[in-house]
Enzyme design. Structure first.
Site, PDB file in Angstrom:
ATOM      1  N   ASN A   7      -5.595  -9.939  -5.742  1.00 45.07           N
ATOM      2  CA  ASN A   7      -6.475  -9.118  -6.581  1.00 45.07           C
ATOM      3  C   ASN A   7      -5.608  -8.563  -7.707  1.00 45.07           C
ATOM      4  OD1 ASN A   7      -8.165  -7.228  -7.717  1.00 45.07           O
ATOM      5  ND2 ASN A   7      -8.219  -5.862  -5.928  1.00 45.07           N
ATOM      6  N   LYS A  35      -6.423  -6.958 -10.218  1.00 45.80           N
ATOM      7  CA  LYS A  35      -6.931  -5.703 -10.807  1.00 45.80           C
ATOM      8  C   LYS A  35      -6.866  -5.800 -12.337  1.00 45.80           C
ATOM      9  CE  LYS A  35      -5.747  -3.408  -6.551  1.00 45.80           C
ATOM     10  NZ  LYS A  35      -5.366  -2.185  -5.836  1.00 45.80           N
ATOM     11  N   HIS A  71     -14.802  -3.012  -3.805  1.00 39.48           N
ATOM     12  CA  HIS A  71     -13.426  -2.513  -3.741  1.00 39.48           C
ATOM     13  C   HIS A  71     -13.445  -0.986  -3.845  1.00 39.48           C
ATOM     14  CE1 HIS A  71      -9.266  -1.705  -4.662  1.00 39.48           C
ATOM     15  NE2 HIS A  71      -8.998  -2.880  -4.140  1.00 39.48           N
ATOM     16  N   GLU A 121     -11.695   1.008  -5.393  1.00 36.01           N
ATOM     17  CA  GLU A 121     -11.562   1.522  -6.771  1.00 36.01           C
ATOM     18  C   GLU A 121     -12.905   1.478  -7.497  1.00 36.01           C
ATOM     19  OE1 GLU A 121      -8.257  -1.026  -7.808  1.00 36.01           O
ATOM     20  OE2 GLU A 121      -7.070   0.029  -6.299  1.00 36.01           O
ATOM     21  N   GLU A 181      -9.766  -2.531   3.914  1.00 32.13           N
ATOM     22  CA  GLU A 181      -8.699  -1.930   3.119  1.00 32.13           C
ATOM     23  C   GLU A 181      -8.732  -0.417   3.280  1.00 32.13           C
ATOM     24  OE1 GLU A 181      -7.473  -4.635  -0.340  1.00 32.13           O
ATOM     25  OE2 GLU A 181      -9.271  -3.609  -0.993  1.00 32.13           O
ATOM     26  N   GLY A 223      -2.018   0.422  -2.704  1.00 33.90           N
ATOM     27  CA  GLY A 223      -1.118   0.759  -3.800  1.00 33.90           C
ATOM     28  C   GLY A 223      -0.192   1.921  -3.492  1.00 33.90           C
ATOM     29  N   SER A 271      -1.160  -2.504   0.533  1.00 31.07           N
ATOM     30  CA  SER A 271       0.299  -2.615   0.567  1.00 31.07           C
ATOM     31  C   SER A 271       0.795  -3.727   1.486  1.00 31.07           C
ATOM     32  CB  SER A 271       0.931  -1.267   0.937  1.00 31.07           C
ATOM     33  OG  SER A 271       0.576  -0.279  -0.011  1.00 31.07           O
TER      34      SER A 271
HETATM   35  P1  PGA Z   1      -2.241  -3.291  -2.913  1.00 28.29           P
HETATM   36  O1  PGA Z   1      -3.803  -3.427  -3.252  1.00 28.29           O
HETATM   37  O2  PGA Z   1      -1.842  -4.573  -2.235  1.00 28.29           O
HETATM   38  O3  PGA Z   1      -1.574  -3.117  -4.235  1.00 28.29           O
HETATM   39  O4  PGA Z   1      -2.108  -2.093  -2.017  1.00 28.29           O
HETATM   40  C1  PGA Z   1      -4.672  -4.072  -2.364  1.00 28.29           C
HETATM   41  C2  PGA Z   1      -6.069  -4.027  -2.934  1.00 28.29           C
HETATM   42  O5  PGA Z   1      -6.471  -2.983  -3.472  1.00 28.29           O
HETATM   43  O6  PGA Z   1      -6.803  -5.031  -2.862  1.00 28.29           O
END
Ligand code: PGA
Length: 253
Positions: free
Chosen positions: A11, A13, A98, A100, A170, A176, A216
């Protein structure tokens, strides 16, 4: 015997301009060439990259995903991108729900329900994200929260359609942050999700649903996470932005 696939999905982003994104996709494509891997590989790019990225990868090796689509089919919705438009690029997947999108763009379970229906109607496979925030985990509500996210957006689907969904658990506190769920925490939640699916759709559908872990996930922890019986791969943010970091996660299978 379960038919479910192992999947490693990136992803990106809101990272990489068009040229950088094409270069990354090509580099990944080259790295995968003639290299047998034991999972499906997907990259989730910004909308504007989709049509170009689809052209530079071997689509038998790398699936391409959008990170969102509109909750309306077409019309006067300035700035939106429909599921039909995503599908017309050759992308086969769309990441929906997601955290976010839920937190910053106020996507409710009802809005996500519409997006899932439109994605399916246009032949896209949703990668549907669920997960609790830290407070919810600390107060012991994480199972309830995840179950209700699944119920509210997906449980109106008939079994045939539900069978097309990929889930991504997640935990928001792990995204993140460099703070990964332990393998035991991931397995516990994934097993709970599979039981929830079994209760609703039966064991066959539940066994065949791929449930990815996200938050992460990296080269150092992927192997331990993926070795859990109910963890069928990962949704990878930061570590999907370079081939050096992404390839070892793919190779963890
Ligand atoms: P990350 O993000 O691996 O940077 O923690 C995962 C995600 O939000 O899909």
């Amino acid at each position: 015997m379960s038919m479910r696939k192992n999947i490693v999905a990136g992803n990106w982003k809101m990272n990489k301009n068009l040229q950088e994104g094409i270069a990354l996709a090509k580099e990944l494509n080259d790295a995968l060439k003639d290299k047998p891997v034991n999972c499906d590989v997907i990259i989730g790019t910004p909308f504007i990259h989709l049509a170009s990225v689809v052209e530079v990868v071997d689509r038998n090796r790398i699936g391409v995903a959008a990170q969102n689509c509109a909750d309306k089919a077409a019309g006067a919705y300035t700035g939106e991108v429909s599921a039909a438009m995503v599908a017309s690029t050759g992308a086969k997947y769309v990441i929906l729900g997601h955290s976010e999108r839920r937190a910053y763009y106020h996507e409710t379970p009802e809005i996500l329900r519409e997006k899932v229906l439109l994605a399916l109607a246009n032949g896209l496979t949703p990668i549907f994200c669920i997960g609790e925030v830290l407070e919810e985990r600390e107060s012991g509500k994480h199972f309830e929260v995840v179950k209700s996210q699944i119920e509210a957006s997906l449980f109106d689907l008939p079994a045939d359609d539900f069978g097309k969904i990929i889930l991504a658990y997640e935990p928001v506190w792990a995204i993140g942050t460099g703070k990964t769920a332990t393998a035991a925490q991931a397995q516990e939640m994934h097993a709970f999700i599979r039981t929830t699916l079994t209760d609703k759709y039966g064991a066959a559908v539940a066994d065949n649903t791929s449930i990815l872990y996200g938050g992460s996930c990296n080269a150092a922890n992927a192997n331990e996470l993926f070795s859990n019986p109910d963890v069928d791969g990962g949704l990878i943010g930061g570590a999907s932005l370079s081939v050096d970091k992404f390839m070892p996660i793919i190779e963890a299978f």
